[in-house]
Design an enzyme around this catalytic site. Structure first.
Site, PDB file in Angstrom:
ATOM      1  N   ASP A  36      14.252 -27.657  15.031  1.00  9.70           N
ATOM      2  CA  ASP A  36      14.641 -26.299  14.637  1.00  9.70           C
ATOM      3  C   ASP A  36      15.002 -25.628  15.946  1.00  9.70           C
ATOM      4  O   ASP A  36      14.118 -25.270  16.731  1.00  9.70           O
ATOM      5  CB  ASP A  36      13.482 -25.567  13.955  1.00  9.70           C
ATOM      6  CG  ASP A  36      13.892 -24.174  13.492  1.00  9.70           C
ATOM      7  OD1 ASP A  36      14.621 -23.488  14.243  1.00  9.70           O
ATOM      8  OD2 ASP A  36      13.506 -23.764  12.389  1.00  9.70           O
ATOM      9  N   HIS A  37      16.302 -25.502  16.208  1.00 10.35           N
ATOM     10  CA  HIS A  37      16.691 -25.144  17.580  1.00 10.35           C
ATOM     11  C   HIS A  37      16.185 -23.765  17.998  1.00 10.35           C
ATOM     12  O   HIS A  37      16.107 -23.467  19.180  1.00 10.35           O
ATOM     13  CB  HIS A  37      18.205 -25.295  17.786  1.00 10.35           C
ATOM     14  CG  HIS A  37      19.033 -24.193  17.192  1.00 10.35           C
ATOM     15  ND1 HIS A  37      19.350 -24.132  15.865  1.00 10.35           N
ATOM     16  CD2 HIS A  37      19.601 -23.099  17.761  1.00 10.35           C
ATOM     17  CE1 HIS A  37      20.100 -23.063  15.642  1.00 10.35           C
ATOM     18  NE2 HIS A  37      20.262 -22.415  16.771  1.00 10.35           N
ATOM     19  N   HIS A  40      14.523 -21.043  10.534  1.00 10.51           N
ATOM     20  CA  HIS A  40      14.467 -20.235  11.759  1.00 10.51           C
ATOM     21  C   HIS A  40      13.584 -18.989  11.631  1.00 10.51           C
ATOM     22  O   HIS A  40      12.737 -18.722  12.470  1.00 10.51           O
ATOM     23  CB  HIS A  40      15.871 -19.815  12.190  1.00 10.51           C
ATOM     24  CG  HIS A  40      16.843 -20.959  12.329  1.00 10.51           C
ATOM     25  ND1 HIS A  40      16.467 -22.197  12.782  1.00 10.51           N
ATOM     26  CD2 HIS A  40      18.174 -21.049  12.075  1.00 10.51           C
ATOM     27  CE1 HIS A  40      17.523 -23.000  12.814  1.00 10.51           C
ATOM     28  NE2 HIS A  40      18.577 -22.319  12.377  1.00 10.51           N
TER      29      HIS A  40
END
Ligand code: BG6
Length: 510
Positions: free
Chosen positions: A184-185, A247
């Protein structure tokens, strides 16, 4: 994060010619290389099903690096050195031959490098390829060393709780959980990591970080652009699955988690998953009352025409996919009892900004009266994740003068003014963590499933109920009116970073 650099690494990117590899992954590897963070011996293989001459692949990747690397264009010398480690690998993800050849190649590298290298397999592929790739990797014993071999899985991780569970089962059958890096950047963003430092390396905030002092929390991730060319994917996802399920819920976890026992991956992830488990399950009434969805109409963005979502490429002209969601959640535990968390995200919004706002309660007794305190806005801590990258504390101060007048002032910490060092891209941090075997910033199976559990009642209610009247917000706005009303019931507004009108106190560069 731990910097246990391996001696050598074989990096295999399935989807090596895809958009993600081009824009993010290889530019990140290039930057890690030029900053000296990659092992001395390493090879990167971009796997793609069509033939492509090595030189053409190199030129294509160089264009990506030059366009997307935050350090600008690569110098000839640096690029040449890096390109010597980069290879195009023609191969169908589903055929045995690909893995047989890959196996020979990686074993050969191990031999010439004088020992078994770390292996990183990056799944930058459509979800349907996850299964065949995993089965083949396992069958060819390509990732059989539990300590050395890692696979990285991109989102979307399933499309609902059931599919996420199936995916977890599939992966954990072939690999051990510690080998699986679900990315999950947002967790790799510098400012998100700093939130952990902010909370757990300082004593001053922890004592007020609870329902005694905090009235509510806002998390905004607003994007300025529309869906652009990603209509085909976005139609199936929508803002809830594309942004909230991953996010925004992860940001919420970092804000709300208890202090972990240590900064080790399992301890940190245990505390995050506790937050997801403590989120109050949404009833049908909650979904109707506390969730707002929107879709953008035709309009203007920065003076240019913006097509309605329904007119974007590969989008159904009658689409009911949401491009905006706002919602209210509660974390039912001691710390957060009755503190609402307001989350919102959307495309084609007034500006691109990602903010976390901690709004504190008013003072219990106003000593000064209305004439002295003319602006009664409460204390707020505003943490900008991007693009501003600053943390601002709004508090009240006496204005200089012979009379007593109290006004809010702003105390600011900005990355730009405080540091000369560049801020790494999220993918640089995360890819290095994978190479070093640090899973702290990655999602564990139970985290992903817990996050799907949170949004499942919303998905179910939306499926059963009638679709709202879309479109219901204009590009360049802050979303549907109902989103403002959602937070207004708390007597509040969605907060942005203060621009003018507040006196700033700045931290100096050291
Ligand atoms: C991705 C979503 O995960 O995150 C995109 O699929 C979104 O729709 C993107 O645009 C936002 O990431 P960032 O880092 O640009 O805020």
């Amino acid at each position: 994060m731990n910097h246990k650099q391996p001696a050598s690494a074989n990096i295999v990117i399935f989807g090596g010619k895809g958009d993600l590899a081009w824009r993010k992954l290889i530019p990140a590897f290039f930057n890690l290389y030029t900053s000296g963070f990659l092992p001395k011996q390493f090879s990167i293989y971009g796997v793609h099903y069509e033939k492509m001459p090595e030189k053409a692949y190199e030129a294509y990747i160089l264009e990506g690096v030059n366009t997307f690397s935050q350090y600008g264009k690569a110098t000839n010398k640096e690029w040449k050195k890096f390109a010597a480690h980069l290879f195009f690998f023609e191969g169908d993800f589903t055929t045995e031959d690909t893995y047989r050849r890959l196996s020979l190649l990686l074993n050969q590298n191990d031999k010439s490098w004088g020992g078994r290298a770390v292996r990183l397999f990056y799944y930058s592929v459509a979800p349907r390829f996850i299964e065949p790739i995993s089965l083949q990797l396992a069958q060819h014993h390509l990732a059989s060393d539990v300590h050395m071999d890692r696979i990285v899985v991109e989102k979307p991780f399933g499309s609902d709780l059931q599919t996420a569970k199936e995916l977890n089962q599939l992966l954990t059958k072939q690999f051990r959980e510690k080998q699986i890096y679900r990315i999950d950047h947002y967790l790799g963003k510098e400012t998100v990591q700093n939130l952990m430092a902010f909370r757990f390396a300082n004593i001053v905030f922890e004592s007020i970080w609870n329902n005694n002092y905090i009235e509510h929390v806002q998390i905004t991730v607003a994007e300025h652009i529309g869906v652009g060319g990603r209509g085909g994917y976005y139609e199936q996802a929508g803002a809830l699955k594309d942004m909230i399920q991953n996010h925004l819920l992860q940001l919420l976890c970092v804000v709300a988690m208890e202090p972990p026992v240590s900064f080790e991956a399992e301890d940190v992830r245990n505390k995050k998953v506790d937050v997801l488990k403590a989120l109050r399950p949404l009833t049908k009434i909650d979904v109707a009352k506390n969730i707002v969805r929107g879709q953008y109409s035709e309009g203007k963005l920065d003076g240019k025409k913006q097509a309605a979502y329904r007119k974007e490429k590969n989008v159904n002209p009658k689409s009911t996919t949401e491009t905006f969601v706002a919602l209210k959640l509660f974390v039912d535990n001691w710390r957060w009892k009755n503190v609402p968390f307001y989350l919102r995200t959307g495309k084609a919004m007034a500006k691109a900004t990602s903010l976390i706002v901690i709004q504190f309660k008013p003072v219990p007794h106003n000593l000064f009266g209305e004439k002295i305190v003319t602006d009664t806005r409460p204390n707020q801590l505003i943490i900008s994740i991007q693009p501003e990258m600053e943390t601002t504390l709004l508090f009240h101060a006496k204005e200089p003068g012979v009379q007593m007048k109290i006004k809010p002032v702003e105390m600011d910490f900005t990355y730009k003014e405080s540091y000369d060092t560049p801020v790494p891209e999220a993918y640089e941090t995360l890819l290095l963590d994978v190479l070093e075997g640090d899973a702290t910033l990655f999602m564990r199976a139970d985290q992903v499933e817990a996050a799907w559990k949170v949004v499942t009642p919303i998905m179910e209610a939306w499926k059963k109920g009638t679709a709202p009247r879309f479109p219901n917000y204009e590009p360049g706005s802050w979303g549907p009116k109902a989103a403002r009303e959602l937070i207004k019931e708390q007597g509040c507004e969605w907060t942005l970073l203060p621009e003018n009108g507040v006196h700033k106190i700045k931290f100096k560069k050291r």
